[in-house]
Motif scaffolding. Structure first.
Motif, PDB file in Angstrom:
ATOM      1  N   LYS A 148      39.753  57.276  -2.191  1.00 16.07           N
ATOM      2  CA  LYS A 148      40.033  55.987  -1.555  1.00 16.07           C
ATOM      3  C   LYS A 148      39.270  55.843  -0.232  1.00 16.07           C
ATOM      4  CE  LYS A 148      42.614  52.919   0.791  1.00 16.07           C
ATOM      5  NZ  LYS A 148      43.078  52.823   2.152  1.00 16.07           N
ATOM      6  N   HIS A 169      34.102  49.426   2.605  1.00 13.83           N
ATOM      7  CA  HIS A 169      34.596  48.406   3.530  1.00 13.83           C
ATOM      8  C   HIS A 169      33.850  48.446   4.869  1.00 13.83           C
ATOM      9  CE1 HIS A 169      38.888  46.666   2.702  1.00 13.83           C
ATOM     10  NE2 HIS A 169      37.920  45.898   2.259  1.00 13.83           N
ATOM     11  N   ARG A 177      35.201  58.282   6.654  1.00 14.05           N
ATOM     12  CA  ARG A 177      34.690  57.349   5.639  1.00 14.05           C
ATOM     13  C   ARG A 177      33.226  57.603   5.287  1.00 14.05           C
ATOM     14  NH1 ARG A 177      37.387  51.475   7.050  1.00 14.05           N
ATOM     15  NH2 ARG A 177      39.506  52.269   7.261  1.00 14.05           N
ATOM     16  N   HIS A 186      39.469  38.225   4.114  1.00 12.41           N
ATOM     17  CA  HIS A 186      39.479  39.501   4.836  1.00 12.41           C
ATOM     18  C   HIS A 186      38.248  39.572   5.721  1.00 12.41           C
ATOM     19  CE1 HIS A 186      40.448  44.087   4.507  1.00 12.41           C
ATOM     20  NE2 HIS A 186      40.801  43.556   5.647  1.00 12.41           N
ATOM     21  N   PHE A 230      50.298  45.638   7.225  1.00 11.44           N
ATOM     22  CA  PHE A 230      50.097  46.573   6.111  1.00 11.44           C
ATOM     23  C   PHE A 230      51.429  47.164   5.641  1.00 11.44           C
ATOM     24  CE2 PHE A 230      49.619  50.707   4.222  1.00 11.44           C
ATOM     25  CZ  PHE A 230      48.851  50.361   3.118  1.00 11.44           C
ATOM     26  N   GLN A 285      37.564  42.198  11.345  1.00  6.76           N
ATOM     27  CA  GLN A 285      38.831  42.948  11.376  1.00  6.76           C
ATOM     28  C   GLN A 285      38.569  44.408  10.979  1.00  6.76           C
ATOM     29  OE1 GLN A 285      42.104  41.453   8.885  1.00  6.76           O
ATOM     30  NE2 GLN A 285      43.214  43.380   9.137  1.00  6.76           N
ATOM     31  N   ILE A 286      37.782  44.590   9.933  1.00  2.00           N
ATOM     32  CA  ILE A 286      37.517  45.954   9.454  1.00  2.00           C
ATOM     33  C   ILE A 286      36.592  46.704  10.419  1.00  2.00           C
ATOM     34  CG2 ILE A 286      36.581  47.286   7.507  1.00  2.00           C
ATOM     35  CD1 ILE A 286      37.251  44.784   5.764  1.00  2.00           C
ATOM     36  N   LEU A 346      36.646  53.098  -1.278  1.00  2.00           N
ATOM     37  CA  LEU A 346      37.133  51.821  -0.742  1.00  2.00           C
ATOM     38  C   LEU A 346      36.779  51.681   0.739  1.00  2.00           C
ATOM     39  CD1 LEU A 346      40.518  50.042  -1.335  1.00  2.00           C
ATOM     40  CD2 LEU A 346      39.334  49.921   0.823  1.00  2.00           C
ATOM     41  N   ASN A 347      37.314  52.569   1.565  1.00  2.00           N
ATOM     42  CA  ASN A 347      37.136  52.383   2.999  1.00  2.00           C
ATOM     43  C   ASN A 347      35.684  52.566   3.437  1.00  2.00           C
ATOM     44  OD1 ASN A 347      40.235  53.878   2.946  1.00  2.00           O
ATOM     45  ND2 ASN A 347      40.042  51.895   3.919  1.00  2.00           N
ATOM     46  N   LYS A 380      37.243  55.626  12.478  1.00  5.84           N
ATOM     47  CA  LYS A 380      37.206  55.484  11.021  1.00  5.84           C
ATOM     48  C   LYS A 380      35.996  56.171  10.380  1.00  5.84           C
ATOM     49  CE  LYS A 380      39.471  50.899  11.003  1.00  5.84           C
ATOM     50  NZ  LYS A 380      39.250  49.442  10.913  1.00  5.84           N
ATOM     51  N   VAL A 440      47.509  55.628   0.675  1.00 10.73           N
ATOM     52  CA  VAL A 440      48.080  54.280   0.618  1.00 10.73           C
ATOM     53  C   VAL A 440      46.954  53.293   0.371  1.00 10.73           C
ATOM     54  CG1 VAL A 440      50.014  54.731   2.166  1.00 10.73           C
ATOM     55  CG2 VAL A 440      47.834  53.994   3.132  1.00 10.73           C
ATOM     56  N   ASP A 441      47.226  52.271  -0.417  1.00  8.23           N
ATOM     57  CA  ASP A 441      46.169  51.297  -0.656  1.00  8.23           C
ATOM     58  C   ASP A 441      46.721  49.923  -0.995  1.00  8.23           C
ATOM     59  OD1 ASP A 441      43.802  50.031  -1.100  1.00  8.23           O
ATOM     60  OD2 ASP A 441      43.276  51.121  -2.934  1.00  8.23           O
ATOM     61  N   ARG A 442      46.418  48.982  -0.164  1.00 10.35           N
ATOM     62  CA  ARG A 442      46.602  47.563  -0.462  1.00 10.35           C
ATOM     63  C   ARG A 442      45.811  46.797   0.601  1.00 10.35           C
ATOM     64  NH1 ARG A 442      52.088  44.268  -2.307  1.00 10.35           N
ATOM     65  NH2 ARG A 442      50.943  43.297  -3.994  1.00 10.35           N
ATOM     66  N   ILE A 443      45.032  45.846   0.187  1.00 13.22           N
ATOM     67  CA  ILE A 443      44.238  45.085   1.149  1.00 13.22           C
ATOM     68  C   ILE A 443      45.117  43.980   1.740  1.00 13.22           C
ATOM     69  CG2 ILE A 443      42.255  43.538   1.388  1.00 13.22           C
ATOM     70  CD1 ILE A 443      40.806  45.358  -0.675  1.00 13.22           C
ATOM     71  N   ASN A 485      45.070  55.894   7.066  1.00 15.56           N
ATOM     72  CA  ASN A 485      43.880  56.354   6.347  1.00 15.56           C
ATOM     73  C   ASN A 485      43.179  57.502   7.066  1.00 15.56           C
ATOM     74  OD1 ASN A 485      43.890  54.404   4.214  1.00 15.56           O
ATOM     75  ND2 ASN A 485      43.221  52.871   5.701  1.00 15.56           N
TER      76      ASN A 485
END
Ligand code: CS2
Length: 474
Positions: A276, A284, A366, A350, A22, A354-355, A280-281, A362, A210-213, A172
């Protein structure tokens, strides 16, 4: 491999803890952009706090690597040169402390994953019982944890009269700068109250979003990069075109001109962070548990299933978006639509597994925090409860075909203990999991609506399976 500038002119200005994929596809790229236009005093010394993998792979190639942007048929490799040196903390803790207390270093940034902060995710406070913290309290000069390194380096800088660095958390976590400040100050105070005061007065801890897959790199990716570039890169990183970084502009010792390269510098990151983490998360994690149970290997495969796409759209629109209040100019509708497109990127593999890892660290930010807020307003939590039940069902460690699932989570032993006594009884399982106060706090186990929503969803997952539950829920 050659970056767009002469690396010999670049000096280190940042120590980064957690030199994973990341960081290499996100911050290191923004720093590379700054170096390329002449800001040569912000090179990165990257440190791994556990494994030597990254250093071993990248050292023979002098820290250079490719970031490969993938979307549809588009594949764009770029060489990144901003990582000047790599350290492996357990091999030589002093080398890392020397780097962190070097006066040229003005920022210490972190991507060490949620569990690296040794805190209680439900309260955000330092977990003084964490084995690494117990170690660091008795060996303050030879730390193991990231907070331990930060405290030790700041002690050295104070003693040598070197100005403090900014601590820039890029994980995150909710209110990530505040959380890290509280963990670091608390650890410092346990060692030396005056050091705690020094940190409170001198160290900046800006919050960031922060955000990028960035999925984990596979051998297939390595082979593709070799064909594409003609270079054997031992550890390229694969990512999407999208990248976002929002930072509170509070630095105590300077910063690169990231704002000239697309970084948003703002007064208050909180609304962006919540947007985010929840849209997003939160999506996810929902995709990870329910998608995996329904037999989907990747995020793109999961959202290609119309029942899942509907569920995620509804989760965002009906349960998450109403919890968010955004500054003018942020269009949550457009953001959610863009997320659905990002999830659907089939050229990124992805993996749901993994997530799925580290859910205990998390879920609180979330899924559980928005559930708590909605319950307080008497609003429904139907989809969020299905996602949380998905996490419970997944962490029982057996998939729907009866095969075992490897559970990677610091609380895996606790999940196994609950499952071994509760079996497949949705009520006993829910009551067992609700006792995990670092995940659910002490309030939610007392909340009858929360408890019954989880029991109902878990019962459905156990009897009908994930695919049917999702089809009925959306
Ligand atoms: C993901 C994140 O693995 C996970 O838990 O949800 O790593 C996600 O891909 C990033 O936060 C995207 O910015």
């Amino acid at each position: 491999m050659t970056p767009a500038y002469d690396r010999d002119t670049v000096m280190p200005g940042i120590v980064h803890l957690g030199l994973g994929a990341f960081h290499r596809a996100h911050q290191a790229v923004y720093v590379d952009d700054c170096i390329a236009v002449g800001e040569t005093d912000w090179g990165i010394i990257g440190a791994s706090l556990r494994s030597a993998d990254t250093r071993d792979a990248l050292l023979p190639q002098e820290g250079l690597y490719h970031v490969v942007v993938r979307s549809g048929d588009q594949v764009q490799p770029r060489v990144i040169g901003s990582v000047l040196d790599m350290l492996v903390a357990p091999e030589d803790p002093q080398a890392l402390l020397d780097a962190m207390s070097d006066s040229r270093i003005r920022i210490v940034s972190l991507t060490i994953t949620e569990k690296g902060y040794c805190h209680d995710p439900a309260t955000g406070q330092l977990n003084a019982q964490h084995p690494d913290i117990i170690h660091d309290l008795s060996h303050p000069d030879r730390p193991r944890s990231a907070p331990g390194y930060i405290v030790a380096a700041l002690r050295l800088r104070r003693a040598a009269n070197i100005p403090a660095f900014t601590v820039l958390c890029c994980d995150n976590l909710p209110a990530n700068g505040h959380t890290v400040r509280s963990v670091v100050e608390e650890l410092a105070r346990l060692q030396d109250p005056s050091l705690g005061d020094y940190i409170a007065e001198n160290v900046a801890f800006p919050c960031t979003m922060v955000d990028r897959i960035v999925p984990s790199t596979t051998d297939v990716d390595r082979a593709e990069v070799a064909t594409l570039t003609g270079v054997e890169d031992r550890w390229p990183v694969m990512t999407e075109p999208f990248s976002q970084w929002v930072i509170e502009d509070q630095f105590c010792n300077g910063r690169p001109s990231w704002d000239r390269h697309g970084v948003q510098m703002v007064k208050d990151v909180a609304p962006f962070e919540l947007m985010k983490l929840r849209l997003l998360n939160g999506s996810h994690s929902t995709i990870a548990y329910l998608g995996f149970l329904a037999g989907h290997q990747t995020v793109a495969e999961t959202v290609a299933d119309p029942a899942f796409a509907r569920l995620i759209e509804q989760l965002m629109e009906q349960e998450m978006r109403p919890t968010l209040t955004m500054p003018d100019g942020v269009d949550l509708d457009a953001y959610s639509r863009q997320l659905m497109q990002r999830f659907a990127n089939t050229s990124l593999k992805h993996r749901t597994q993994q997530i799925a890892m580290d859910g205990s660290q998390k879920l609180p930010q979330r899924l559980i925090a928005p559930a708590r807020e909605r319950l307080a307003k008497g609003q429904s939590i139907h989809i969020i409860a299905t996602a949380i039940a998905g996490w419970i069902r997944y962490t029982m460690g057996i998939d729907e075909a009866g095969n075992s699932i490897e559970i990677r989570d610091p609380m895996a032993a606790q999940f196994a203990a609950i499952t071994s006594t509760a079996g497949r009884d949705a009520t006993l399982l829910t009551d067992g999991y609700l006792q995990l106060s670092t995940v659910f706090g002490t309030d939610l186990p007392q909340n009858a609506t929360f408890r019954s929503s989880i029991i109902t969803a878990l019962e459905s997952l156990l009897t009908r399976g994930a695919a049917a539950t999702v089809a009925a829920a959306g």
